[in-house]
Design an enzyme around this catalytic site. Structure first.
Site, PDB file in Angstrom:
ATOM      1  N   SER A  62       2.871  -2.006   1.715  1.00 51.72           N
ATOM      2  CA  SER A  62       3.022  -0.830   2.050  1.00 51.72           C
ATOM      3  C   SER A  62       1.926  -0.119   0.989  1.00 51.72           C
ATOM      4  O   SER A  62       1.877  -0.285  -0.163  1.00 51.72           O
ATOM      5  CB  SER A  62       4.276  -0.455   1.536  1.00 51.72           C
ATOM      6  OG  SER A  62       4.446   1.071   1.444  1.00 51.72           O
ATOM      7  N   ASN A  94       2.503   2.949   0.164  1.00 53.47           N
ATOM      8  CA  ASN A  94       3.062   4.024  -0.478  1.00 53.47           C
ATOM      9  C   ASN A  94       3.907   3.807  -1.723  1.00 53.47           C
ATOM     10  O   ASN A  94       4.726   4.489  -2.281  1.00 53.47           O
ATOM     11  CB  ASN A  94       4.104   4.605   0.573  1.00 53.47           C
ATOM     12  CG  ASN A  94       3.219   5.145   1.835  1.00 53.47           C
ATOM     13  OD1 ASN A  94       2.460   5.751   1.619  1.00 53.47           O
ATOM     14  ND2 ASN A  94       3.874   5.034   2.823  1.00 53.47           N
ATOM     15  N   LYS A 149       4.140 -10.190   5.051  1.00 54.60           N
ATOM     16  CA  LYS A 149       3.347  -8.832   5.850  1.00 54.60           C
ATOM     17  C   LYS A 149       2.114  -8.345   4.730  1.00 54.60           C
ATOM     18  O   LYS A 149       2.358  -7.978   3.791  1.00 54.60           O
ATOM     19  CB  LYS A 149       4.443  -7.872   5.961  1.00 54.60           C
ATOM     20  CG  LYS A 149       3.744  -6.828   6.665  1.00 54.60           C
ATOM     21  CD  LYS A 149       4.975  -5.775   7.410  1.00 54.60           C
ATOM     22  CE  LYS A 149       4.600  -4.644   8.482  1.00 54.60           C
ATOM     23  NZ  LYS A 149       5.554  -4.023   8.863  1.00 54.60           N
TER      24      LYS A 149
HETATM   25  C1  LIG Z   1       7.585   6.022   9.242  1.00 55.59           C
HETATM   26  C2  LIG Z   1       7.008   4.551   9.082  1.00 55.59           C
HETATM   27  C3  LIG Z   1       7.753   3.965   8.141  1.00 55.59           C
HETATM   28  C4  LIG Z   1       7.433   2.540   7.915  1.00 55.59           C
HETATM   29  N1  LIG Z   1       7.998   1.753   6.943  1.00 55.59           N
HETATM   30  C5  LIG Z   1       7.861   0.479   6.613  1.00 55.59           C
HETATM   31  C6  LIG Z   1       8.509  -0.169   5.914  1.00 55.59           C
HETATM   32  O1  LIG Z   1       9.532   0.390   5.268  1.00 55.59           O
HETATM   33  N2  LIG Z   1       8.298  -1.466   5.668  1.00 55.59           N
HETATM   34  C7  LIG Z   1       7.332  -2.234   6.409  1.00 55.59           C
HETATM   35  O2  LIG Z   1       6.873  -3.387   6.347  1.00 55.59           O
HETATM   36  N3  LIG Z   1       6.526  -1.444   7.123  1.00 55.59           N
HETATM   37  C8  LIG Z   1       6.725   0.037   7.296  1.00 55.59           C
HETATM   38  N4  LIG Z   1       6.139   0.643   8.560  1.00 55.59           N
HETATM   39  C9  LIG Z   1       5.069  -0.183   9.238  1.00 55.59           C
HETATM   40  C10 LIG Z   1       5.456  -0.778  10.581  1.00 55.59           C
HETATM   41  O3  LIG Z   1       6.248  -1.682  10.294  1.00 55.59           O
HETATM   42  C11 LIG Z   1       3.991  -1.342  11.268  1.00 55.59           C
HETATM   43  O4  LIG Z   1       3.568  -2.564  10.442  1.00 55.59           O
HETATM   44  C12 LIG Z   1       2.872  -0.366  11.388  1.00 55.59           C
HETATM   45  O5  LIG Z   1       3.476   0.986  11.370  1.00 55.59           O
HETATM   46  C13 LIG Z   1       1.940  -0.731  12.444  1.00 55.59           C
HETATM   47  O6  LIG Z   1       2.522  -0.768  13.802  1.00 55.59           O
HETATM   48  P1  LIG Z   1       2.660   0.583  14.664  1.00 55.59           P
HETATM   49  O7  LIG Z   1       1.453   0.950  15.115  1.00 55.59           O
HETATM   50  O8  LIG Z   1       3.302  -0.187  16.009  1.00 55.59           O
HETATM   51  O9  LIG Z   1       3.400   1.594  14.157  1.00 55.59           O
HETATM   52  C14 LIG Z   1       6.578   1.803   8.717  1.00 55.59           C
HETATM   53  C15 LIG Z   1       5.669   2.603   9.695  1.00 55.59           C
HETATM   54  C16 LIG Z   1       5.794   3.829   9.802  1.00 55.59           C
HETATM   55  C17 LIG Z   1       5.312   4.760  10.947  1.00 55.59           C
END
Ligand SMILES: Cc1cc2nc3c(=O)[nH]c(=O)nc-3n(C[C@H](O)[C@H](O)[C@H](O)COP(=O)(O)O)c2cc1C
Length: 344
Positions: free
Chosen positions: A179, A181, A221
């Site tokens: 992450s 963040n 991840k």
């Molecule tokens: C609002 C938001 C919160 C997320 N929180 C997490 C998280 O807590 N842990 C994590 O491993 N990935 C988190 N992700 C990442 C997603 O699981 C994913 O890996 C990433 O968004 C790429 O996929 P997508 O384009 O389909 O969203 C978050 C993504 C978004 C948009």
């Protein structure tokens, strides 16, 4: 995707702030009669092929990515939409509020989101209680992380605590070290920090496996923002440990993909359609250089059934999405299941 019900839901949801929309929509979906009705409406009518990976039989290859249901509050409601697997979390040992709001931004022109949520969650005990209550029988992944207040040196203790707590209720566990963040979290992807973390976790994992008489697979991840050399280093360290595979990928820190957009300067991870090609390219790079026995899960930018199939072509065995679900709704699950079930 022609779905008048979702079109209406989206119009209402998008008139609210992103976080208010999230709570509103999931609140509705989790009413038992709504969940039952959604299940009838959205479960795939077409072919749905189960898929075996890492010793688990997935009802289909399509999963919900981590972050949408951080506390496991909505497992049954989300399961009703036809996902083969749902990853809840990221969860940390202690509850924490995450970053101040606003921390989630829509970029509809790019089918994208920027988030800097910062692992807001109610702590691992709350999540485990929810997972114990679940009725849905698909595959449940639990994604674990560290509290913001824990130093990087002590981070292995947080992961170990979460691993121990979730082991009995998870079908698989994801170690999230990517992450953008949580300050310095991505440093855990490299060198000695990675080795120290995997030493602790894999030792504990083998003890838990014999204690519970069950081997629960473990994925790591990673971020898409690692260079080729960094990915090579990551693989050469991680291959020394019995992990089951890698999820490629988390959100990206890149901003050139949305240059000129009014939200481009917001800090956080960028996700959705706009990162699709980049995430696919990183996935195929990992696929070319990682051990054959690793099972790769592809995430990043899936917004159609074709996109889900492209992840399989790029080397993934399983596919996840988050942002595409916000923009396209439950039909994306159905289309992706149908499109990937046709693949061998
Ligand atoms: C609002 C938001 C919160 C997320 N929180 C997490 C998280 O807590 N842990 C994590 O491993 N990935 C988190 N992700 C990442 C997603 O699981 C994913 O890996 C990433 O968004 C790429 O996929 P997508 O384009 O389909 O969203 C978050 C993504 C978004 C948009």
């Amino acid at each position: 995707m022609n779905d008048p019900l979702y079109a209406l839901t989206r119009r209402i949801a998008f008139s609210k702030s992103p976080e208010a929309a999230h709570d509103w929509a999931l609140g509705w979906m989790s009413k038992p009669w709504v969940a039952r009705w959604l299940s009838q409406r959205y479960q795939s009518q077409g072919p749905s092929q189960s898929y075996t990976a890492a010793g688990l039989t997935f009802p289909n290859r399509i999963g919900l990515a981590a972050g949408l249901d951080k506390n496991g509050d909505y497992i049954d409601a989300l399961g009703a939409l036809g996902f083969g697997f749902i990853e809840i979390g990221t969860v940390t040992p202690k509850p924490q509020p995450g970053n101040p709001q606003p921390r989630l931004f829509r970029l509809p022109e790019h089918g994208a989101l920027i988030n800097r949520m910062g692992f807001n969650n109610l702590g691992v005990d709350h999540l485990v209680a929810n997972a114990e209550k679940r009725q849905w029988r698909g595959i449940l992944g639990i994604n674990i992380g560290k509290n913001a207040s824990t130093s990087l040196e002590d981070s292995h203790k947080d992961y170990a605590h979460c691993l121990e707590r979730v082991y009995a209720v998870a079908d698989y566990i994801t170690v999230n070290i990517s992450s953008p963040n949580t300050k310095d979290l991505r440093q855990l992807q490299h060198g000695e920090a990675l080795r120290a973390l995997l030493d602790t976790l894999m030792n504990q994992h083998s003890q838990l496996a014999s204690q519970h008489g069950a081997h629960k697979p473990l994925w790591v991840k990673i971020a898409p923002d690692m260079s080729d050399a960094e990915i090579h280093d990551f693989i050469s360290t991680a291959r020394d440990y019995p992990i089951n595979g890698v999820i490629v990928s988390n959100t990206t820190s890149r901003r050139d993909l949305i240059q000129g957009h009014p939200s481009a300067d917001e800090a956080g991870g960028l996700s959705g359609e706009v990162m699709r090609e980049f995430a696919n390219e990183r996935l195929s790079f990992v696929a070319q250089h990682s051990p054959d026995k690793w099972c790769l899960i592809g995430a990043g930018g899936v917004s159609s059934g074709e996109d889900a199939a492209a992840k399989i072509s790029a080397g993934a065995e399983l596919v996840q999405f988050y942002t595409g679900f916000i923009y396209h709704g439950p039909r994306l699950v159905q289309r992706s299941v149908e499109r990937t079930s046709a693949l061998s």
